[in-house]
Design a protein around this motif. Sequence first.
Motif, short mmCIF file in Angstrom:
data_model
loop_
_atom_site.label_atom_id
_atom_site.label_comp_id
_atom_site.label_asym_id
_atom_site.label_seq_id
_atom_site.Cartn_x
_atom_site.Cartn_y
_atom_site.Cartn_z
N VAL A 208 37.49 24.06 36.52
CA VAL A 208 37.24 25.50 36.61
C VAL A 208 38.55 26.22 36.91
O VAL A 208 39.46 25.66 37.53
N ALA A 209 38.62 27.48 36.46
CA ALA A 209 39.84 28.27 36.66
C ALA A 209 39.78 29.01 37.99
O ALA A 209 38.72 29.18 38.60
N LYS A 210 40.96 29.48 38.44
CA LYS A 210 41.04 30.28 39.65
C LYS A 210 40.50 31.68 39.39
O LYS A 210 40.40 32.12 38.26
N ASN A 211 40.21 32.37 40.48
CA ASN A 211 39.73 33.75 40.39
C ASN A 211 40.93 34.68 40.24
O ASN A 211 41.39 35.31 41.19
N VAL A 212 41.44 34.77 39.01
CA VAL A 212 42.63 35.59 38.74
C VAL A 212 42.30 37.09 38.91
O VAL A 212 43.10 37.85 39.45
N LEU A 213 41.14 37.49 38.44
CA LEU A 213 40.77 38.92 38.51
C LEU A 213 40.65 39.40 39.95
O LEU A 213 41.10 40.50 40.30
N ASP A 214 40.05 38.59 40.79
CA ASP A 214 39.94 38.86 42.23
C ASP A 214 39.35 40.25 42.50
O ASP A 214 39.83 41.00 43.34
N ARG A 215 38.30 40.60 41.77
CA ARG A 215 37.55 41.85 41.95
C ARG A 215 38.41 43.10 41.72
O ARG A 215 38.10 44.17 42.21
N LEU A 284 45.91 38.86 28.18
CA LEU A 284 44.64 39.44 28.58
C LEU A 284 43.93 38.51 29.57
O LEU A 284 43.89 37.30 29.37
N VAL A 285 43.37 39.08 30.64
CA VAL A 285 42.59 38.30 31.61
C VAL A 285 41.12 38.40 31.23
O VAL A 285 40.60 39.49 31.05
N LEU A 286 40.45 37.26 31.09
CA LEU A 286 39.03 37.22 30.75
C LEU A 286 38.29 36.48 31.86
O LEU A 286 38.49 35.29 32.08
N HIS A 287 37.42 37.22 32.56
CA HIS A 287 36.72 36.69 33.72
C HIS A 287 35.28 36.34 33.38
O HIS A 287 34.62 37.05 32.62
N SER A 288 34.78 35.26 33.97
CA SER A 288 33.39 34.84 33.79
C SER A 288 32.97 34.07 35.03
O SER A 288 33.74 33.93 35.99
N CYS A 310 42.37 32.68 31.71
CA CYS A 310 41.00 32.45 32.15
C CYS A 310 40.87 32.70 33.65
O CYS A 310 41.71 32.28 34.44
N SER A 311 39.81 33.41 34.03
CA SER A 311 39.50 33.69 35.43
C SER A 311 38.02 33.41 35.65
O SER A 311 37.19 33.74 34.80
N MET A 312 37.69 32.78 36.79
CA MET A 312 36.30 32.45 37.08
C MET A 312 35.91 32.87 38.49
O MET A 312 36.75 32.85 39.41
N SER A 313 34.65 33.23 38.66
CA SER A 313 34.14 33.64 39.96
C SER A 313 34.11 32.46 40.92
O SER A 313 34.08 31.29 40.50
N ARG A 314 34.10 32.79 42.19
CA ARG A 314 33.92 31.75 43.19
C ARG A 314 32.50 31.21 43.10
O ARG A 314 31.60 31.91 42.61
N LEU A 388 47.42 42.82 37.84
CA LEU A 388 46.56 41.66 37.86
C LEU A 388 47.43 40.42 37.94
O LEU A 388 48.05 40.02 36.97
N SER A 389 47.55 39.84 39.11
CA SER A 389 48.42 38.68 39.29
C SER A 389 47.84 37.49 38.57
O SER A 389 46.67 37.16 38.74
N GLU A 390 48.63 36.89 37.72
CA GLU A 390 48.17 35.77 36.91
C GLU A 390 48.37 34.48 37.70
O GLU A 390 49.43 33.86 37.69
#
Length: 392
Positions: A208-215, A284-288, A310-314, A388-390
């Motif tokens: 799984v990816a880290k939470n790059v978007l971070d809300r 581009l940051v894509l969160h899921s 790629c960014s993923m939720s906790r 948006l910190s990558e």
Amino acid sequence: MTRQRRQFDASFKLEVVRMVKDQGLSVGEVCRTMELGETAVRRWLAQYDSELAGGAGIGKPLTPEQQRIRQLEAENRQLREDNSILKKAFSLLCTRAQVSYRVVTHLQEKAVSVSSACRVLGVSRAGYYADRRALPGAPKLRQRAHVKAAFAASGASYGSRRLMHAVRAQGIKIGRQRVRTVMQEAGLRATWKRKFVATTDSKHDQPVAKNVLDRQFDVPQANRAWVSDITYIRTAQGWLYLAVVLDLYSRKVVGWAMAPAMPTALIMSALEMALQQRRPARGLVLHSDRGSQYASAEYQAMLARHGIVCSMSRKGNCWDNSPMERFFLNLKMERVWQRRYANHAEARRDITQYIVGFYNPVRLHSTLGYVSPAAYEAKPEAKQPISLSEKT
């Protein structure tokens, strides 16, 4: 200076027609009250009568949904006529007076004085003027018509706050309390209920990816950060799954796909549509969420080919993808829970119409200052840049 031509949607036209058909107002009264041209109102009346007679009217043919609405309106109109007959039987004298007052109003348009018309019809001038004073004034009639039209145009989904902004956008001065009053008087109420069923499985062994978007949902430019998720749609034929990609900048739906199952191909189809429409730059940051579809090797390879981060939720944290969750809730409140889909094809058509015909171009979004996603992208408001910190 050229005068700008006023534009009216179908809901407003229908409301004006009802003022003539159901409320007993003359065309002249409606035109004066609503500040409309008599030619336009008579054209709307002719179109309405043509549609009721079974024709397509002026413009495009009626859709199945419009045909069902027309059928229900015809049944309601028949019930009102039957009820009117009973009222006449019990209060004939009162009814005669009301009819006479309406005749006096019509005769005024033929240059007949009020005193002469009242004398001929056998009613008093005082009674006529008292009856006219009991009717709502022109400003209130305009407000009521615009509120009811905006409510109908929203698919009976707007509350008082969004209705206020929708009516103000038509150039009508109105406050939220007045909107609430009109809604109560007209019996307009948006009702919905919450439901939840899990659609993705985060219990898997894939990376799984880290939470790059971070809300960081407030994004300064288009195609900088997208969010994606899957939801379910109930139909008589079985579940239909919907995958959506949303641009956080304008909250616009940029890609979607539907299928009776939810394999990785479903989310890849939605992403492919978004990429074809938007052509985003690399980075581009894509969160899921952490669903197995989003963690799959095929999906991750697609992201890598297009330079998408790629960014993923906790784990178990739906708030990390709250804009996407909110879109799904709006979709179900405003459309899905108001329907009973017979099959997948019907659900596909209706949901596509909601996205293309209502949500993106029309629906007022509170986060955007009560404008639609399409209008926001056409006239973007200044926003403070947020990096948006990558965290790759």
